[in-house]
Scaffold this active site. Structure first.
Site, PDB file in Angstrom:
ATOM      1  N   SER A  92      34.756  36.019  51.714  1.00  0.00           N
ATOM      2  CA  SER A  92      35.702  37.090  52.007  1.00  0.00           C
ATOM      3  C   SER A  92      35.114  38.419  51.562  1.00  0.00           C
ATOM      4  O   SER A  92      34.240  38.463  50.680  1.00  0.00           O
ATOM      5  CB  SER A  92      37.029  36.835  51.273  1.00  0.00           C
ATOM      6  N   TYR A 119      41.634  35.418  43.230  1.00  0.00           N
ATOM      7  CA  TYR A 119      41.012  35.193  44.543  1.00  0.00           C
ATOM      8  C   TYR A 119      39.643  35.864  44.598  1.00  0.00           C
ATOM      9  O   TYR A 119      38.654  35.258  45.028  1.00  0.00           O
ATOM     10  CB  TYR A 119      41.938  35.733  45.636  1.00  0.00           C
TER      11      TYR A 119
END
Length: 309
Positions: free
Chosen positions: A177, A190
């Site tokens: 990501s 995250y």
């Protein structure tokens, strides 16, 4: 004197290889790389039951690959299996697996080796997001983020990389990501897991390169947020530069990067500039840029699914 000559020689070799790499990058930016044929390759996709994983499965089905689908949700995974068959896959296998559990990863991996064969393309796609501020996030959810988004990559590499090394043939794909490149407000756990996944994938690539294992390729994918339901409610302050990505577009770009054996894929291209600016801008200016783009407040209004595995 001999030591200085040796150092100078190494420097010139480094500079020469750097120039060649730069020229190659420029050439392939104009002329697309030839794509490899993945028909018959055994492709394992984690988190295949929905979202990006399902779309990747359908794409590789159309390319004639043998599919091995992993997901914690048996019903969704079997639905993907059925859809892949309808999309043209001649061999597709669905396995229920909780990628956060090392023992389960190893157990199901052994099943795959016995029932299907050696995995030659491993796509670590499974992921979860809590979407909570760090101090509001329970320990067990933080641990789960690290287990699924990062540690699962370690266990799957341990399970399938040995055969790739023995065959000098394979492709390791890390679906990471942009949150693994730049910190984002409200995504501390995250971001930590994705930064770790990036570093791990890069390190294994360098380890393979240093050992001369040229048949093993790596692709590290760092997209901005994708409309898969995982980040419903997130907004971007500058949609022209940092749009929330359409799943079909993201999958097309990911598959192209795999087939062209590209090491990195950042989406959209503005991410490349953000990473470059981050490397030399003073921290305060970097934060101002992020604030202007809304890049550090994406979780405001987050209402979507918090789990995808």
């Amino acid at each position: 004197m001999a030591l200085k000559l040796k150092s100078a020689k190494k420097l010139f070799i480094f500079l020469g290889k750097s120039v060649l790499a730069l020229v190659e990058t420029v050439v392939f930016a104009i002329i697309p790389k030839p794509r490899k044929n993945v028909a018959g390759e055994i492709v394992l996709i984690t988190g295949a039951g929905s979202g990006l994983g399902r779309l990747l499965a359908l794409k590789f089905a159309q390319l004639g690959s043998v599919l091995v689908l992993w997901d914690i949700n048996q019903e969704n995974n079997e639905e993907t299996c059925k859809m892949a068959g309808e999309a043209g896959a001649t061999r597709v296998y669905a396995y229920t697996c909780d990628c956060s559990r090392k023992e389960e990863v190893y157990r199901v991996a052994n099943q795959v080796k016995k029932e299907v064969g050696d995995v030659s393309i491993l796509i670590n796609n499974a992921g979860i997001v809590t979407g909570r501020n760090f101090m509001d996030c329970p320990d067990e959810l933080i641990e789960k983020s690290l287990d699924v988004n990062f540690k699962a990559h370690i266990w799957t590499y341990k399970a399938f990389l040995p055969a790739m090394i023995a065959n000098d043939h394979g492709h390791l794909v890390c679906i990471s990501s942009s949150a693994g490149l730049i910190g984002i407000n409200g995504l501390a756990d995250y971001c930590a897991s994705k930064f770790a996944a990036n570093g791990f994938a890069e390190s294994i690539f360098l380890e393979s390169f240093a050992k001369g294992q040229k048949g093993i390729k790596t692709t590290i994918v760092c997209p901005f947020f994708i409309k898969t339901g995982m980040f419903d409610g997130c907004t971007t302050g500058c949609p022209s530069l940092l749009p929330i990505l359409e799943p079909e577009y993201a999958v097309r770009k990911i598959v192209d990067a795999i087939l062209q054996e590209n090491l990195y894929l950042y989406m959209p291209k503005f991410i490349y500039l953000m990473v470059f600016l981050k490397s030399f801008l003073p921290l305060k200016l970097g934060l101002l840029l992020g604030e202007y783009l809304g890049a550090f407040n994406l979780m405001d209004g987050f209402t979507g699914a918090r789990k995808k595995n």
